[in-house]
Enzyme design. Structure first.
Site, PDB file in Angstrom:
ATOM      1  N   ASP A 165      -9.204   0.296   2.022  1.00  0.00           N
ATOM      2  CA  ASP A 165      -8.205  -0.089   3.025  1.00  0.00           C
ATOM      3  C   ASP A 165      -8.727   0.352   4.398  1.00  0.00           C
ATOM      4  O   ASP A 165      -8.344   1.385   4.930  1.00  0.00           O
ATOM      5  CB  ASP A 165      -6.871   0.593   2.678  1.00  0.00           C
ATOM      6  CG  ASP A 165      -5.777   0.268   3.672  1.00  0.00           C
ATOM      7  OD1 ASP A 165      -5.812  -0.833   4.245  1.00  0.00           O
ATOM      8  OD2 ASP A 165      -4.886   1.119   3.872  1.00  0.00           O
ATOM      9  N   ASP A 225       0.846  -1.188   0.000  1.00  0.00           N
ATOM     10  CA  ASP A 225       0.000   0.000   0.000  1.00  0.00           C
ATOM     11  C   ASP A 225       0.885   1.242   0.000  1.00  0.00           C
ATOM     12  O   ASP A 225       1.773   1.369   0.836  1.00  0.00           O
ATOM     13  CB  ASP A 225      -0.908  -0.014   1.239  1.00  0.00           C
ATOM     14  CG  ASP A 225      -2.052   0.968   1.112  1.00  0.00           C
ATOM     15  OD1 ASP A 225      -2.303   1.463  -0.010  1.00  0.00           O
ATOM     16  OD2 ASP A 225      -2.692   1.247   2.131  1.00  0.00           O
ATOM     17  N   GLU A 247     -10.225  12.495   7.410  1.00  0.00           N
ATOM     18  CA  GLU A 247     -10.122  13.830   6.814  1.00  0.00           C
ATOM     19  C   GLU A 247     -11.495  14.490   6.702  1.00  0.00           C
ATOM     20  O   GLU A 247     -11.636  15.690   6.928  1.00  0.00           O
ATOM     21  CB  GLU A 247      -9.495  13.725   5.425  1.00  0.00           C
ATOM     22  CG  GLU A 247      -8.053  13.237   5.428  1.00  0.00           C
ATOM     23  CD  GLU A 247      -7.657  12.723   4.051  1.00  0.00           C
ATOM     24  OE1 GLU A 247      -7.158  13.506   3.242  1.00  0.00           O
ATOM     25  OE2 GLU A 247      -7.859  11.507   3.786  1.00  0.00           O
ATOM     26  N   GLN A 253      -3.997   2.594  14.979  1.00  0.00           N
ATOM     27  CA  GLN A 253      -2.933   3.091  14.104  1.00  0.00           C
ATOM     28  C   GLN A 253      -2.111   4.192  14.788  1.00  0.00           C
ATOM     29  O   GLN A 253      -0.880   4.186  14.745  1.00  0.00           O
ATOM     30  CB  GLN A 253      -3.557   3.620  12.807  1.00  0.00           C
ATOM     31  CG  GLN A 253      -2.549   4.172  11.811  1.00  0.00           C
ATOM     32  CD  GLN A 253      -3.234   4.817  10.597  1.00  0.00           C
ATOM     33  OE1 GLN A 253      -4.463   4.798  10.479  1.00  0.00           O
ATOM     34  NE2 GLN A 253      -2.459   5.384   9.705  1.00  0.00           N
ATOM     35  N   LYS A 289      -4.440  -1.749  10.271  1.00  0.00           N
ATOM     36  CA  LYS A 289      -4.801  -1.902   8.857  1.00  0.00           C
ATOM     37  C   LYS A 289      -5.030  -3.358   8.461  1.00  0.00           C
ATOM     38  O   LYS A 289      -5.728  -3.626   7.488  1.00  0.00           O
ATOM     39  CB  LYS A 289      -3.656  -1.378   7.977  1.00  0.00           C
ATOM     40  CG  LYS A 289      -3.251   0.049   8.231  1.00  0.00           C
ATOM     41  CD  LYS A 289      -4.105   0.989   7.425  1.00  0.00           C
ATOM     42  CE  LYS A 289      -3.517   2.398   7.436  1.00  0.00           C
ATOM     43  NZ  LYS A 289      -4.318   3.291   6.611  1.00  0.00           N
ATOM     44  N   ARG A 317      -8.177   4.005  13.327  1.00  0.00           N
ATOM     45  CA  ARG A 317      -7.284   5.147  13.553  1.00  0.00           C
ATOM     46  C   ARG A 317      -6.705   5.193  14.952  1.00  0.00           C
ATOM     47  O   ARG A 317      -5.587   5.685  15.139  1.00  0.00           O
ATOM     48  CB  ARG A 317      -8.040   6.447  13.270  1.00  0.00           C
ATOM     49  CG  ARG A 317      -8.552   6.590  11.856  1.00  0.00           C
ATOM     50  CD  ARG A 317      -7.429   6.496  10.842  1.00  0.00           C
ATOM     51  NE  ARG A 317      -7.950   6.665   9.482  1.00  0.00           N
ATOM     52  CZ  ARG A 317      -7.234   6.416   8.395  1.00  0.00           C
ATOM     53  NH1 ARG A 317      -5.987   5.980   8.498  1.00  0.00           N
ATOM     54  NH2 ARG A 317      -7.761   6.586   7.198  1.00  0.00           N
ATOM     55  N   GLU A 331      -9.191   3.783  -2.336  1.00  0.00           N
ATOM     56  CA  GLU A 331      -7.934   3.656  -3.067  1.00  0.00           C
ATOM     57  C   GLU A 331      -8.156   2.936  -4.399  1.00  0.00           C
ATOM     58  O   GLU A 331      -9.204   2.332  -4.625  1.00  0.00           O
ATOM     59  CB  GLU A 331      -6.903   2.861  -2.238  1.00  0.00           C
ATOM     60  CG  GLU A 331      -6.701   3.423  -0.834  1.00  0.00           C
ATOM     61  CD  GLU A 331      -5.445   2.912  -0.159  1.00  0.00           C
ATOM     62  OE1 GLU A 331      -4.554   2.378  -0.857  1.00  0.00           O
ATOM     63  OE2 GLU A 331      -5.371   3.057   1.074  1.00  0.00           O
ATOM     64  N   THR A 368      -8.842  -5.705   4.108  1.00  0.00           N
ATOM     65  CA  THR A 368      -8.741  -4.778   2.982  1.00  0.00           C
ATOM     66  C   THR A 368      -9.681  -5.320   1.909  1.00  0.00           C
ATOM     67  O   THR A 368      -9.530  -6.464   1.476  1.00  0.00           O
ATOM     68  CB  THR A 368      -7.302  -4.714   2.434  1.00  0.00           C
ATOM     69  OG1 THR A 368      -6.415  -4.358   3.494  1.00  0.00           O
ATOM     70  CG2 THR A 368      -7.185  -3.699   1.305  1.00  0.00           C
ATOM     71  N   GLU A 397     -10.426   3.867   3.636  1.00  0.00           N
ATOM     72  CA  GLU A 397      -9.533   4.588   2.735  1.00  0.00           C
ATOM     73  C   GLU A 397      -9.903   4.182   1.314  1.00  0.00           C
ATOM     74  O   GLU A 397      -9.787   3.008   0.943  1.00  0.00           O
ATOM     75  CB  GLU A 397      -8.059   4.273   3.038  1.00  0.00           C
ATOM     76  CG  GLU A 397      -7.631   4.872   4.385  1.00  0.00           C
ATOM     77  CD  GLU A 397      -6.133   4.803   4.655  1.00  0.00           C
ATOM     78  OE1 GLU A 397      -5.454   3.958   4.039  1.00  0.00           O
ATOM     79  OE2 GLU A 397      -5.666   5.590   5.496  1.00  0.00           O
ATOM     80  N   HIS A 420      -3.782  13.978   0.751  1.00  0.00           N
ATOM     81  CA  HIS A 420      -4.035  13.057   1.862  1.00  0.00           C
ATOM     82  C   HIS A 420      -2.872  13.078   2.855  1.00  0.00           C
ATOM     83  O   HIS A 420      -3.079  13.176   4.071  1.00  0.00           O
ATOM     84  CB  HIS A 420      -4.260  11.639   1.344  1.00  0.00           C
ATOM     85  CG  HIS A 420      -4.346  10.614   2.443  1.00  0.00           C
ATOM     86  ND1 HIS A 420      -5.422  10.531   3.293  1.00  0.00           N
ATOM     87  CD2 HIS A 420      -3.474   9.647   2.844  1.00  0.00           C
ATOM     88  CE1 HIS A 420      -5.214   9.557   4.167  1.00  0.00           C
ATOM     89  NE2 HIS A 420      -4.045   9.002   3.913  1.00  0.00           N
TER      90      HIS A 420
HETATM   91 CA    CA Z   1      -4.043   2.913   2.809  1.00  0.00          CA
END
Ligand code: CA
Length: 415
Positions: A237, A132, A362, A244, A257, A241, A205, A261, A203, A139
């Site tokens: 993904d 990844d 975000e 993380q 993570k 948080r 992606e 996925t 996420e 971002h």
């Molecule tokens: Ca990611």
């Protein structure tokens, strides 16, 4: 635009301009009605290509000698087909277009079309290694502000190499797989605590599926991207948080993570995206030689993120700072070998505006600015029962639209 005889194909984002590959099972148990040929079809996993709201049964087509691929299309996954390489991929795609557009083939091919409503889509390839990246400047800047306030937005290396990490291939799951809220360790004012994540996020992606492998020691120059990469899939993904934030320094993402996925069940071949390449942003400072491209091209994909049916964001992929060719060149510059089925993802796709970001971190600015969904409820991070759907489209030939499928998941309570 080529005219397709399949009902609903012309004008669809899944017309003959797209033709994404997937794998399916007939739903509803053995002996689904209307199955062509009848025998030995129950229960097995088969390869298919989407056309409009149907799946063309590729095993049936190869069994009937309508397509010749050395048996690769009779396999339960795309693995063997992915290893064949660009010339074969292109030949097979051309043949599928012939079968779906020339009326002389209709009688033989029509019985091989299965309505999408009668299939379960399954993971179409065996994921080799999963990488990844972190290639959206917007971002990376946003996360820098939220996670490291008062420090420079980007780390000193960010404009010099496409930052990435190796993820967990074994927990890449197909769209629709339920996402159990992960438990883990997180920081609290009283010290570390263990429990369900309270800041579960997405996420949005774009993933690239490697077909042709390399040997240990080989490098893939930026100009050889299309020799190795078969196609594109959407990726979510999922990210916890709070887990993380506590674990990520100094070695990067880990358990925050690796619990899941999700990927779209459809792999869109690069040929379908010929009309979607656009100039990528200028890079300043100039990059090292191995990252230089003869033409800097990114993909003009328009992504949409829906949260419980409310469209909350529309991330633009065309603005990504690092291109997929640069990512592959970087991934292999140390001689690391590629395997068929390797998957590398772009990193969260975020544009400049708040309604263009690819994560809820975000979107709600670290959970400090809740957003309101269409049902009137407010959200910062994901609640149990929430469903996220990520879709995307790209420009195709002659004004047509390319559909990139969807990746969806619903959050289940921690177990
Ligand atoms: Ca990611």
């Amino acid at each position: 635009m080529t005219t397709c005889w399949v009902p609903g194909a012309d004008g669809s984002p899944y017309g003959v301009q797209t033709l994404p590959y997937g794998a399916f099972r007939h739903s509803g148990g053995a002996g689904s009605p209307g199955e062509p040929g009848g025998s030995s079809r129950a229960g097995g996993q088969r390869l298919g290509v989407r056309i409009a709201d149907f799946v063309l049964d590729l095993r049936g087509a190869e069994d009937a000698d309508l397509i010749l691929a050395g048996g690769a299309l009779c396999q339960p996954t795309l693995d063997e087909f992915l290893a064949l390489g660009r010339a074969q991929w292109t030949t097979v795609r051309r043949r599928i277009v012939e079968l779906l557009t020339e009326s002389e083939h209709r009688a033989a091919v029509e019985p091989l079309l299965v309505p999408l409503a009668q299939v379960d889509l399954v993971m179409p390839f065996t994921v080799g290694d999963y990488v990844d990246f972190y290639s959206s400047e917007q971002h990376a800047s946003n996360v820098g502000q939220i996670f490291r306030p008062g420090q420079p937005l980007l780390t000193p290396n960010w404009r010099h190499l496409p930052i990435g990490y190796h993820g967990r291939a074994g927990t890449v799951v197909v769209s629709g797989t339920p996402i159990v809220r992960p438990c883990g360790q997180r920081r609290s004012s009283a010290g570390p605590v263990f429990g369900p994540s309270g800041r579960l996020d997405i996420e949005a992606e774009v993933g690239f599926v490697v077909g042709v492998p390399t040997r240990l020691g080989d490098r893939v120059p930026t100009g050889r991207f299309a020799d190795h990469v078969f196609g594109v899939t959407l990726v979510n993904d999922w990210s916890a948080r709070d887990i993380q934030a506590w674990e990520y320094q100094p070695l990067g993402p880990f358990l925050g993570k690796s619990f899941a996925t999700s990927v779209s069940p459809w792999i869109v071949p690069l040929e379908a995206l010929d009309h979607a390449w656009v100039p990528a942003p200028e890079q300043d400072p100039p990059v090292l030689d191995y990252l230089v491209e003869s033409a800097r091209l990114g993909l003009d994909l328009s992504i949409v993120v829906e949260w419980n049916g409310t469209k909350v964001s529309a991330p633009p992929f065309a603005g990504m700072y690092w291109t997929p060719a640069q990512q592959l060149a970087h991934l292999t510059v140390n001689g690391a070998a590629l395997r068929t089925g390797d998957l590398y993802a772009s990193g969260t796709v975020s544009g400049a505006r708040r309604d263009q970001v690819g994560s809820f971190l975000e979107l709600t600015w670290g959970g400090t600015e809740p957003i309101k969904l269409d049902d009137g409820s407010e959200r910062t991070f994901l609640e149990d029962g929430d469903t996220v759907v990520i879709t995307a489209t790209a420009p195709g030939p002659a004004g047509a639209t390319i559909g990139l499928g969807e990746v969806t998941g619903t959050v289940l309570p921690a177990s």
